[in-house]
Design an enzyme around this catalytic site. Sequence first.
Site, PDB file in Angstrom:
ATOM      1  CB  CYS A   8     -40.217 -19.396  80.439  1.00 16.46           C
ATOM      2  SG  CYS A   8     -38.586 -20.146  80.242  1.00 16.46           S
ATOM      3  CG  ASN A  11     -33.385 -18.650  80.299  1.00 12.53           C
ATOM      4  OD1 ASN A  11     -32.224 -18.281  80.464  1.00 12.53           O
ATOM      5  ND2 ASN A  11     -34.036 -18.364  79.214  1.00 12.53           N
ATOM      6  CB  CYS A  13     -38.742 -25.307  77.783  1.00 17.37           C
ATOM      7  SG  CYS A  13     -38.195 -26.817  78.609  1.00 17.37           S
ATOM      8  NE  ARG A  14     -42.728 -22.261  79.574  1.00 16.92           N
ATOM      9  CZ  ARG A  14     -43.350 -21.918  80.678  1.00 16.92           C
ATOM     10  NH1 ARG A  14     -44.634 -21.601  80.628  1.00 16.92           N
ATOM     11  NH2 ARG A  14     -42.711 -21.889  81.829  1.00 16.92           N
ATOM     12  CB  SER A  15     -37.841 -17.638  77.850  1.00 14.00           C
ATOM     13  OG  SER A  15     -36.864 -18.218  78.663  1.00 14.00           O
ATOM     14  CG  ASP A 122     -44.797 -25.297  81.506  1.00  8.80           C
ATOM     15  OD1 ASP A 122     -43.855 -25.858  80.899  1.00  8.80           O
ATOM     16  OD2 ASP A 122     -44.690 -24.899  82.673  1.00  8.80           O
TER      17      ASP A 122
HETATM   18  P1  4NP Z   1     -39.394 -23.416  80.957  1.00  7.74           P
HETATM   19  O1  4NP Z   1     -39.737 -24.935  81.352  1.00  7.74           O
HETATM   20  O2  4NP Z   1     -39.920 -22.563  82.105  1.00  7.74           O
HETATM   21  O3  4NP Z   1     -40.186 -23.250  79.701  1.00  7.74           O
HETATM   22  O4  4NP Z   1     -37.913 -23.349  80.771  1.00  7.74           O
HETATM   23  C1  4NP Z   1     -39.551 -25.479  82.614  1.00  7.74           C
HETATM   24  C2  4NP Z   1     -38.307 -25.907  83.009  1.00  7.74           C
HETATM   25  C3  4NP Z   1     -38.132 -26.482  84.238  1.00  7.74           C
HETATM   26  C4  4NP Z   1     -39.234 -26.637  85.074  1.00  7.74           C
HETATM   27  C5  4NP Z   1     -40.490 -26.186  84.684  1.00  7.74           C
HETATM   28  C6  4NP Z   1     -40.653 -25.606  83.439  1.00  7.74           C
HETATM   29  N1  4NP Z   1     -39.091 -27.261  86.316  1.00  7.74           N
HETATM   30  O5  4NP Z   1     -40.092 -27.388  87.048  1.00  7.74           O
HETATM   31  O6  4NP Z   1     -37.958 -27.670  86.680  1.00  7.74           O
END
Ligand code: 4NP
Length: 154
Positions: A8, A11, A13-15, A122
């Site tokens: 993602c 790294n 949340c989703r992944s 997301d």
């Molecule tokens: P992830 O979530 O890609 O699922 O880990 C996010 C974590 C941080 C951000 C965006 C999405 N950010 O913009 O900081």
Amino acid sequence: MISVIFVCLGNICRSPMAELVFKDMLKRRGLEDKFEVISRGTSDEEEDNPIYRPAADVLRAHGITGEHLARQLTRREVVNADYVLVMDSDNLFDVLRLAGTAHSDKVFKLCSFTDDPRDVADPWYTRNFERAYRDILDGCNGFLNYVTKKHKLA
Ligand code: 4NP
């Protein structure tokens, strides 16, 4: 060993959710010895940060626990992997830019293995971590089905 990388943006949340959900499925099916599973981010923004608390809370509510510290994806990791499973179209673009289109045949959107191909929602923006979990669960089930048939593991 079949090498799988969930990817993602951050790294956190989703992944990592997908990594822990998929490892849980493998364990239930007695397949954990057949796979090497990691997760990575396309960005280095969250490097070394743990799983974001609301994401870990949703996992725990579904009986899944585990630790992970964020790391950025490298080109070498893509080259060495069998499957790179991204969460959304932005991740797909970023992975192909990092690794080159020569490796595009191993890069898939996770929910392309479902009856309803889509991005994993997301949760960073929607704050709906349960919805992201359901997309991830659906995608991991679809991928496990695909990969066990393809590699004759079932
Ligand atoms: P992830 O979530 O890609 O699922 O880990 C996010 C974590 C941080 C951000 C965006 C999405 N950010 O913009 O900081």
